[in-house]
Design a protein around this motif. Structure first.
Motif, PDB file in Angstrom:
ATOM      1  N   UNK A   1      -7.360  -5.864   4.897  1.00 56.65           N
ATOM      2  CA  UNK A   1      -8.768  -6.316   4.066  1.00 56.65           C
ATOM      3  C   UNK A   1      -8.817  -7.802   3.674  1.00 56.65           C
ATOM      4  N   UNK A   2      -7.733  -8.201   3.124  1.00 55.76           N
ATOM      5  CA  UNK A   2      -7.585  -9.471   2.576  1.00 55.76           C
ATOM      6  C   UNK A   2      -7.714 -10.511   3.908  1.00 55.76           C
ATOM      7  N   UNK A   3      -6.695 -10.388   4.971  1.00 60.35           N
ATOM      8  CA  UNK A   3      -6.747 -11.211   6.052  1.00 60.35           C
ATOM      9  C   UNK A   3      -7.497 -11.277   7.030  1.00 60.35           C
ATOM     10  N   UNK A   4      -8.307 -10.053   7.199  1.00 62.52           N
ATOM     11  CA  UNK A   4      -9.365 -10.233   8.398  1.00 62.52           C
ATOM     12  C   UNK A   4     -10.760 -10.148   7.584  1.00 62.52           C
ATOM     13  N   UNK A   5     -10.800  -9.680   6.345  1.00 59.03           N
ATOM     14  CA  UNK A   5     -12.181  -9.705   5.935  1.00 59.03           C
ATOM     15  C   UNK A   5     -12.424 -10.684   4.765  1.00 59.03           C
ATOM     16  N   UNK A   6     -11.355 -11.340   4.089  1.00 61.34           N
ATOM     17  CA  UNK A   6     -11.448 -12.094   3.068  1.00 61.34           C
ATOM     18  C   UNK A   6     -11.856 -11.233   1.754  1.00 61.34           C
ATOM     19  N   UNK A   7     -11.480 -10.133   1.682  1.00 61.56           N
ATOM     20  CA  UNK A   7     -11.975  -9.145   0.615  1.00 61.56           C
ATOM     21  C   UNK A   7     -10.603  -8.620  -0.327  1.00 61.56           C
ATOM     22  N   UNK A   8     -10.845  -8.586  -1.351  1.00 60.57           N
ATOM     23  CA  UNK A   8      -9.980  -8.080  -2.406  1.00 60.57           C
ATOM     24  C   UNK A   8     -10.667  -7.568  -3.530  1.00 60.57           C
ATOM     25  N   UNK A   9     -10.479  -6.296  -3.718  1.00 56.43           N
ATOM     26  CA  UNK A   9     -11.131  -5.508  -4.876  1.00 56.43           C
ATOM     27  C   UNK A   9     -10.719  -6.157  -6.180  1.00 56.43           C
ATOM     28  N   UNK A  10     -11.662  -6.161  -7.079  1.00 53.98           N
ATOM     29  CA  UNK A  10     -11.140  -6.749  -8.434  1.00 53.98           C
ATOM     30  C   UNK A  10     -11.408  -5.820  -9.509  1.00 53.98           C
ATOM     31  N   UNK A  11     -11.837  -4.451  -9.210  1.00 58.78           N
ATOM     32  CA  UNK A  11     -11.644  -3.432 -10.293  1.00 58.78           C
ATOM     33  C   UNK A  11     -11.504  -2.197  -9.820  1.00 58.78           C
ATOM     34  N   UNK A  12     -11.059  -1.055 -10.495  1.00 52.11           N
ATOM     35  CA  UNK A  12     -11.063   0.234  -9.946  1.00 52.11           C
ATOM     36  C   UNK A  12     -10.933   1.255 -11.063  1.00 52.11           C
ATOM     37  N   UNK A  13     -10.920   2.421 -10.674  1.00 52.09           N
ATOM     38  CA  UNK A  13     -10.409   3.441 -11.547  1.00 52.09           C
ATOM     39  C   UNK A  13      -9.643   4.587 -10.739  1.00 52.09           C
ATOM     40  N   UNK A  14      -8.538   5.189 -11.349  1.00 51.99           N
ATOM     41  CA  UNK A  14      -7.931   6.066 -10.380  1.00 51.99           C
ATOM     42  C   UNK A  14      -7.659   7.413 -11.111  1.00 51.99           C
TER      43      UNK A  14
END
Length: 238
Positions: free
Chosen positions: A149-162
């Motif tokens: 996701x980082x290398x192909x889309x330039x995307x990195x999630x910045x928050x979340x809940x688990x």
């Protein structure tokens, strides 16, 4: 941090004296600069000991972007995935869980995760297609979805809940993981956000006796320096 994340120190982290020369600052300044990296578990080591890289990912161990694959392979163990689905779908259930419109398209990926030849987890994830479409052509058998996701889309999630709970194995999940129906699985439901908006829903069902989830808080270097190589101590119930 940028140099660590870029893989510059894979073969060894420079000593404090070397860094003082390189940056032209005092040794005290270098020590203060390393402190937050040690506290976040990025760099290990203590005063008087050579520093080393623990975690080169862009988030801490408690963040929504930690990678099961990276955690496994960091210990020198082989990990691979059998990809069962990799396509664009719509799902009212998933969209409702993320608070999105019912017709929102998602890149849907389903995988069985193996350590050596043993199945350890059944993975399902849905990421909004508007940011994850390039994942459709990615080979995910031996890489992390988040790395792709980082290398192909330039995307990195910045928050979340688990949320983690125990759920009995049924149907295809039990069959794929090679366990009897009803076997207690460690089930992890994760929602991730991008720029403050929901972007991913993920379910991972792991065989509890084959997987240990370890979370480090505080000074990670101090914890790792206590010995045990991160393995839990077995204390029998009496």
């Amino acid at each position: 941090m940028r140099r660590v994340q870029g893989g510059e120190f894979v073969d060894g982290f420079p000593g404090e004296l070397s860094l003082t020369t390189e940056y032209g600052v005092s040794r005290g300044t270098i020590r203060r600069a390393l402190e937050p990296l040690r506290e976040r578990g990025v760099v290990g080591g203590a005063r008087g000991r050579q520093s080393y890289v623990i975690n080169a990912s862009r988030t801490s161990g408690l963040g929504p972007m930690y990678s099961l694959r990276e955690a496994i392979t960091a210990n020198g163990t082989s990990e691979r995935s059998e990809v069962l689905a990799q396509r664009v779908v719509t799902s009212e259930v998933v969209a409702r869980a993320l608070g999105l419109e019912a017709d929102t398209p998602f890149v849907h990926i389903t995988r069985v995760r193996f350590v050596d030849d043993d199945p350890i987890a059944f993975d399902r994830l849905w990421i909004i297609a508007s940011v994850a479409a390039p994942l459709l052509d990615a080979d995910l058998t031996e890489t992390s979805v988040y790395k792709s996701l980082r290398s192909r889309c330039g995307v990195e999630f910045d928050a979340g809940v688990e949320h983690t709970r125990s759920v009995g194995a049924t149907g295809e999940v039990a069959s794929r993981l090679g366990v009897p129906e009803g076997t207690a699985l460690l089930t992890i439901r994760r929602k991730s956000c991008l720029n403050g908006r929901p972007a991913e829903l993920r379910d991972t069902c792991a065989v509890g006796e084959r997987v240990t989830l370890t979370h480090v808080f505080g000074d990670a270097s101090a914890v790792l320096n206590c010995g045990g190589n991160g393995r839990p101590v077995e204390i029998p119930w009496e």
